[in-house]
Design an enzyme around this catalytic site. Structure first.
Site, mmCIF file in Angstrom:
data_model
loop_
_atom_site.group_PDB
_atom_site.id
_atom_site.type_symbol
_atom_site.label_atom_id
_atom_site.label_comp_id
_atom_site.label_asym_id
_atom_site.label_seq_id
_atom_site.Cartn_x
_atom_site.Cartn_y
_atom_site.Cartn_z
ATOM 1 N N GLU A 227 -10.325 -50.839 60.586
ATOM 2 C CA GLU A 227 -9.247 -50.214 60.237
ATOM 3 C C GLU A 227 -9.436 -48.718 60.902
ATOM 4 O O GLU A 227 -10.441 -48.055 60.509
ATOM 5 C CB GLU A 227 -9.370 -49.980 58.679
ATOM 6 C CG GLU A 227 -9.282 -51.224 57.794
ATOM 7 C CD GLU A 227 -8.305 -51.618 56.994
ATOM 8 O OE1 GLU A 227 -7.815 -50.333 56.413
ATOM 9 O OE2 GLU A 227 -7.760 -52.739 57.020
ATOM 10 N N CYS A 261 -5.915 -41.275 57.655
ATOM 11 C CA CYS A 261 -5.443 -42.118 58.618
ATOM 12 C C CYS A 261 -4.119 -42.166 58.816
ATOM 13 O O CYS A 261 -3.429 -42.367 59.788
ATOM 14 C CB CYS A 261 -6.181 -43.500 58.490
ATOM 15 S SG CYS A 261 -6.014 -44.201 56.901
#
Ligand code: TXE
Length: 456
Positions: A227, A261
């Site tokens: 991720e 993110c």
């Protein structure tokens, strides 16, 4: 020794012994030995420990938020938000694990029965990031433990105290010591962990580290999930409520001091409302209170990592040298010992500039004027990343048409910087491999075992 420092002022909070080659190996062997009994326990028993972990979070929320704020610099209200958000994610896993992992009979005819069983992977490595340590950690360790795996959890060296709190809470909740082990240290300890023959590697962090990790374990054919970062774009159409869109996107760009993110990292605005949008956006940003992270009224805190200051300075200098205009910030803040950067807005930017191409991971945004939907889509897709992308418009058909053309794991209409436990979280290209969250993010910690059963 690992020094834990407060990023707001550089003071040392703790000195901790780091894991070594030997201690990592010992934790791996202990996890390998302990995992079968954990997997053999009834699912209800494992879920009960997760429920007690949730109770522990609720009981200690204020202290846990303060620890997170002290080592990461996250404004205290945002630390609380993360912990409260975590409860909803745990509730999702508690509600969905049994149904997701139930064995399925797929054929029963003429004495032949075929079933699919979801069995745990075994011992998994969870190497994690610091920016949302509760979220990104729990996306892995909660479903992994519920599914019957043992977890070797290496929190980021910037969120070590939080990682240790998580370990203590899980152990107090009934997860055996050897089934969940915390590894203390930085990249070197991560490298040691990957030398062990783990059955899955679940990583959250930057693209360069993710690539290195994928390469390190490639020959072993171990399951790997990554991720990674993003350069998430949003397009603002000319039909929006300008003030509302600017407020929503300023928050999406600057929340957590821009260190998410899925932070909004690039904004494209239709030329008909560009100037009005920019004015409203700058006004929003100037209203953000920068200050001590422990202060209840603070919205923007320090950067967690000192190295990021240079990245932001470089992006501003590069953009300005190539013709961008700086409308807010663009400089460090003089707060002794800490790593502070003023909330920054750049306009007249283009894709020759690093600020529109490379992950900034800080309180900085480039806003680019576009003349059409096609130009906006082309620019949104002009990236090595593919985590999230958004469109603001009053027109649902237009939003659907645009978002269908955008290459991203998650797409947003009239919202941004949002994660839901019910939806899969995944990135394309340099944003990652595999997924967490949703029921698929439970099943990913298992492998399907196929049973062919002939009764006679
Ligand atoms: O990453 P780093 P950070 C992304 C975010 C940004 C990054 C920030 O977009 O790009 O994460 O996190 C360990 N072998 N996401 O700065 O530096 C290191 O010790 C093994 C994406 O923490 O890559 C730390 O524990 N391990 C996201 C971890 O790797 C190594 C959600 C990450 O460090 C190592 C949140 C090595 N060689 C943040 N080197 C999403 N997409 O969901 C370092 N580490």
């Amino acid at each position: 020794m690992l020094s834990i420092t407060n990023p707001a002022n550089g003071s040392v909070i703790a000195e901790l012994p780091e894991d070594t080659h030997e201690s990592v190996h010992a934790k791996f062997l202990a996890a390998r030995r302990a995992q079968p009994a954990w997997a053999a326990a009834p699912l209800a028993t494992r879920l009960a420990t997760i429920r007690r972990f949730r109770d522990g979070i609720v009981a200690h929320l204020e202290r846990l938020a303060a620890v997170l704020t002290s080592e990461v610099g996250k404004p205290i209200r945002q630390s609380r938000n993360e912990l409260n958000g975590l409860l909803g994610r745990i509730d999702f896993f508690l509600a969905e694990t049994e149904r997701t992992l139930a064995p399925r009979a797929v054929f029963d005819e003429g004495g032949m029965i075929e079933t699919i069983e979801q069995v745990p992977l075994g011992v998994v490595a969870n190497i994690s990031a610091w920016n949302y340590p509760y979220f990104v950690g729990a996306n892995v360790f909660v479903p992994a433990l519920a599914a019957g795996n043992a977890v070797l959890y290496k929190p980021s060296e910037y969120a070590t105290l939080t990682g240790l709190e998580i370990g203590n809470l899980l152990h107090a909740s009934g997860v055996p010591q050897d089934v969940f082990a915390v590894l203390v240290g930085g990249g070197r300890v991560g490298i040691e962990l990957l030398k062990e023959p783990v059955d899955g590697v679940f990583f959250t962090g930057s693209y360069p580290t993710g690539k290195r990790i994928a390469e390190a374990v490639a020959g072993r054919l171990t399951k790997v999930q990554l991720e990674l970062g993003g350069k998430d774009p949003t397009y603002v159409c000319e039909d929006v409520d300008v003030a509302a869109a600017a407020a929503s996107l300023a928050d999406g760009a600057m929340y957590n001091t821009g260190q998410s993110c899925c932070s909004v990292e690039r904004i494209y605005v239709h030329e008909r409302i560009h100037d009005a949008f920019v004015e409203a956006f700058v006004q929003e940003v100037q209203g953000f209170k920068v200050g001590e992270p422990a202060d209840e009224t603070t919205y923007i805190g320090p950067l967690t990592r000192s190295q990021q200051v240079k990245v932001l300075q470089m992006q501003v200098a590069d953009a300005v040298a190539k013709g961008a205009r700086l409308l807010a910030g663009g400089h460090t803040l003089d707060r002794p010992g800490g790593h502070w950067f003023a909330p920054t807005v750049l306009v007249d930017v283009n894709h020759d500039m690093a600020v529109m191409r490379e992950e900034s991971f800080g309180p900085i945004i480039g806003i680019q004027k576009v003349g059409s939907d096609d130009e906006a889509v082309r620019l949104m897709n002009d990236t090595e990343y593919g985590l999230t992308a958004g469109v603001y418009t009053r027109d649902p058909a237009r939003a659907r048409r645009l978002l269908a053309q955008v290459n991203a794991g998650s797409v947003y209409w009239n919202c941004c910087d949002r994660v839901s436990p019910r939806l899969p979280w995944s990135g394309l290209k340099h944003s990652g491999l595999g997924l967490t969250l949703s029921t698929e993010g439970i099943a990913t910690f298992t492998r399907p075992k196929a049973w062919h059963l002939r009764s006679a």
